[in-house]
Design a protein around this motif. Structure first.
Motif, short mmCIF file in Angstrom:
data_model
loop_
_atom_site.label_atom_id
_atom_site.label_comp_id
_atom_site.label_asym_id
_atom_site.label_seq_id
_atom_site.Cartn_x
_atom_site.Cartn_y
_atom_site.Cartn_z
N GLN A 17 55.62 28.37 -4.10
CA GLN A 17 56.39 29.44 -3.46
C GLN A 17 57.61 28.93 -2.70
OE1 GLN A 17 52.59 31.34 -1.78
NE2 GLN A 17 53.84 33.12 -2.22
N HIS A 118 46.78 25.87 -4.68
CA HIS A 118 47.30 27.21 -4.41
C HIS A 118 47.96 27.69 -5.70
CE1 HIS A 118 48.54 29.96 -0.86
NE2 HIS A 118 48.88 30.60 -1.96
N TRP A 119 47.18 27.62 -6.79
CA TRP A 119 47.45 28.34 -8.04
C TRP A 119 48.34 27.65 -9.07
CZ3 TRP A 119 48.75 33.79 -5.61
CH2 TRP A 119 47.69 34.18 -4.78
N ASN A 162 42.72 27.88 -2.58
CA ASN A 162 43.20 29.09 -1.94
C ASN A 162 42.83 30.28 -2.82
OD1 ASN A 162 45.02 30.60 0.00
ND2 ASN A 162 45.92 31.17 -1.96
N GLU A 163 42.04 31.19 -2.28
CA GLU A 163 41.77 32.48 -2.90
C GLU A 163 41.35 32.40 -4.37
OE1 GLU A 163 45.06 35.14 -2.26
OE2 GLU A 163 44.85 35.08 -0.10
N CYS A 166 41.89 35.44 -6.61
CA CYS A 166 43.19 35.67 -7.27
C CYS A 166 43.31 34.83 -8.53
CB CYS A 166 44.35 35.35 -6.33
SG CYS A 166 44.53 36.53 -4.99
N ASN A 297 41.85 34.66 4.56
CA ASN A 297 43.16 35.28 4.43
C ASN A 297 42.95 36.78 4.54
OD1 ASN A 297 44.10 32.74 3.96
ND2 ASN A 297 44.70 33.08 1.83
N TYR A 299 44.76 40.56 4.99
CA TYR A 299 45.96 41.39 4.97
C TYR A 299 45.66 42.86 5.21
CZ TYR A 299 48.48 37.31 3.40
OH TYR A 299 49.05 36.06 3.35
N TRP A 331 50.27 47.97 1.36
CA TRP A 331 48.94 47.66 1.92
C TRP A 331 48.80 48.38 3.25
CZ3 TRP A 331 49.43 41.61 1.14
CH2 TRP A 331 49.37 41.33 -0.23
N GLU A 358 45.64 32.83 6.60
CA GLU A 358 46.84 33.62 6.30
C GLU A 358 46.69 35.00 6.91
OE1 GLU A 358 47.97 34.03 2.14
OE2 GLU A 358 47.58 31.91 1.78
N TRP A 405 51.25 33.99 7.84
CA TRP A 405 51.86 33.94 6.51
C TRP A 405 53.08 34.82 6.55
CZ3 TRP A 405 51.15 30.96 2.27
CH2 TRP A 405 51.98 31.28 1.18
N GLU A 412 57.26 35.42 -4.00
CA GLU A 412 56.01 36.17 -3.85
C GLU A 412 55.44 36.51 -5.24
OE1 GLU A 412 53.80 36.57 -1.58
OE2 GLU A 412 52.67 38.04 -2.72
N TRP A 413 55.13 35.48 -5.98
CA TRP A 413 54.42 35.60 -7.26
C TRP A 413 55.06 36.65 -8.18
CZ3 TRP A 413 52.28 31.17 -7.11
CH2 TRP A 413 51.77 30.66 -5.91
N PHE A 421 57.84 37.92 3.27
CA PHE A 421 56.74 37.76 4.22
C PHE A 421 57.08 36.81 5.37
CE2 PHE A 421 54.01 39.48 0.88
CZ PHE A 421 52.94 40.02 1.57
C1 FCB Z 1 48.03 35.67 -0.60
C2 FCB Z 1 48.52 34.35 -1.16
C3 FCB Z 1 49.88 33.94 -0.66
C4 FCB Z 1 50.81 35.12 -0.53
C5 FCB Z 1 50.17 36.20 0.29
C6 FCB Z 1 51.05 37.38 0.54
O1 FCB Z 1 47.19 36.27 -1.52
O2 FCB Z 1 47.60 33.34 -0.86
O3 FCB Z 1 50.37 32.96 -1.52
O4 FCB Z 1 51.18 35.55 -1.77
O5 FCB Z 1 49.00 36.63 -0.33
#
Ligand code: FCB
Length: 454
Positions: A17, A118-119, A162-163, A166, A297, A299, A331, A358, A405, A412-413, A421
């Motif tokens: 990122q 992280h992906w 990480n996650e 996802c 994490n 949100y 969200w 995060e 975060w 952002e992916w 963010f």
């Molecule tokens: C999370 C990710 C991070 C970012 C935030 C908004 O899922 O870990 O990389 O994209 O969301």
């Protein structure tokens, strides 16, 4: 009176990122490079090729962090920099970047906190089967050992994944993230192999640390994206719908990691649906390695109701919109659910130290002519969520830290650069960094909280 350990305050980012420099110093393509190059995957065809150019601006970026007064910086290593083929030896030039980053942080009094994945899986490993293949879990442990060997003399905080939700669900089921596959069976296999990879990597890191006399203060953990699923009503149908969603999002990760078993209701249903978790004897013991840290994490949360069965007999559920503020990601802003989540974790899964690894929000920022953003909405988001986290701590949760975060606006992916963010604005034309109002707020809040504790 017993004193609680001090809270650590930090900011978080991830390699793809922010780094850019995708083909420098021996880095090979990751699945995200390939995904971004595929038309129709990312908004406006954007990529991480340059991103925040952090690879070239790292010292300046660390100086900026130091100005915020943070204790700790959570960043991820790009596997294709550290071990370009995803197997075999490490790449000294790629590792050298993280060496410099770690030294720079330590020189500024900031703790480095490493996330290994992280992906950005090396594309070579996806070509060999990716996470649906069991072998990737073993490759991950090998990479973890190389990274720890290189940096473990100075870094004690290690997060494996990480996650994984996802990686598995967005990467292999919905295809919204790299590698963009749409195959539910492959996705649940990926989920199991990610968790297996976590366990094997955690073992490798601990073994390396003990052998090298670096185990003092070592903290090994994983980061999950956890999201409360609240039943819309107390009807049996809505309760069942919320339980299913909670299972898929939360229990499917927490239970194997902290209880050494998959939740029977979810595992059984997945089997029925033709998406079994490919568990072999001994896997769950590996996955349930002792965890020093569980990163959360957070949100948002959602209200769930029953709905007619979905495709291929999948349980039907619907999200019921609440009348609350929403971020630019759409969200719902629900800080109180963070308190509830942390209380639940401590009650149902006691053991690890909890960190919010995060938390933050995207809003439609409007910079003034100097690039300054008066993001009162993001400041409010941070304030209410930090308050919610601290309330849980007051009520007995072993919460040890909080990371905003993100430090920067970044890639952002699948949303490309469209969603911001950062607490620091990045002008992508000039790469100028400008702390936003939320960065000032965060710096002040950190200073205040630290003064209260001292
Ligand atoms: C999370 C990710 C991070 C970012 C935030 C908004 O899922 O870990 O990389 O994209 O969301």
């Amino acid at each position: 009176m017993e004193r609680k350990p001090k809270l650590l305050w930090g900011t978080a980012t991830s390699s793809y990122q922010i780094e850019g420099a995708v083909d420098e110093d021996g880095r090979t393509p990751s699945i995200w490079d390939t995904f971004c190059a595929t038309p129709g995957t990312v908004v406006a065809g954007e990529t991480g090729e340059i991103a925040c150019d952090h690879y070239h601006r790292m010292p300046e970026d660390v100086a900026l962090m130091a100005g915020l007064g943070i204790d700790v910086y959570r960043f991820s290593l790009a596997w294709p920099r550290v071990q370009p083929d995803g197997t075999g030896p490490g790449n000294p030039k790629g590792i050298a970047f993280y060496d410099r980053l770690v030294d720079e942080l330590l020189a500024r009094g900031i703790l480095p906190w490493i996330t290994l994945y992280h992906w950005d899986l090396p594309q070579a490993l996806e070509d060999a089967g990716g996470w649906p293949g069991r072998d990737t879990a073993y490759r991950f442990a090998e990479y973890a050992a190389i990274a720890h060997d290189a940096l473990g003399d100075r870094v004690r905080q290690w997060t494996t994944l990480n996650e994984p939700w996802c990686s598995a669900m967005l990467g292999y089921v919905s295809g919204r993230h790299a590698p963009g596959r749409r195959d539910a069976r492959a996705g649940f296999a990926a989920l199991h192999h990610l968790l297996l990879g976590h366990g094997l990597a955690a073992q490798a890191i601990r073994e390396g640390a003990h052998a090298g006399g670096r185990a003092d203060g070592l903290e090994v953990g994983i980061t999950l994206n956890l999201s409360p699923k609240i039943p819309a009503t107390a009807s049996p149908e809505d309760l069942a719908a919320a339980l299913w969603e909670d299972g898929l999002s939360n229990r499917l990760y927490l239970d194997p990691l902290l209880r050494g078993e998959y939740p029977a209701d979810i595992a059984g249903k997945l089997e029925e649906l033709g998406c079994p978790l490919p568990v072999r004897d001994g896997d769950l013991a590996i996955i349930a390695q002792p965890l020093d840290v569980l990163g959360v994490n957070y949100y948002s949360s959602s209200v769930v109701a029953a709905a007619p069965a979905g495709q291929n007999r999948w349980p039907g559920t619907a999200t019921i919109a609440r009348d609350v503020e929403r971020t630019a990601m759409d969200w719902e802003v629900t800080p109180e659910e963070l308190t509830h989540l942390l209380l639940r974790l401590e009650r149902e899964y006691p053991g690890p130290a909890w960190y919010i690894t995060e938390n933050g929000a995207a809003y439609a920022d409007e910079p003034d002519e100097n690039g300054y953003v008066d993001d009162v909405d993001r400041e409010n988001y941070l304030r209410t969520h930090i308050d919610a986290a601290l309330e849980a701590r007051e009520r007995g949760v072993n919460l040890r830290g909080y990371f905003a975060w993100s430090l920067f606006d970044n890639f952002e992916w699948s949303f490309g650069y469209d969603r911001r963010f950062g607490i620091v604005r990045v002008d992508y034309d000039t790469q100028k960094r400008t702390p936003k109002r939320s960065a000032r707020y965060f710096a002040e809040r950190v200073a205040r909280e630290k003064a209260l504790e001292s």
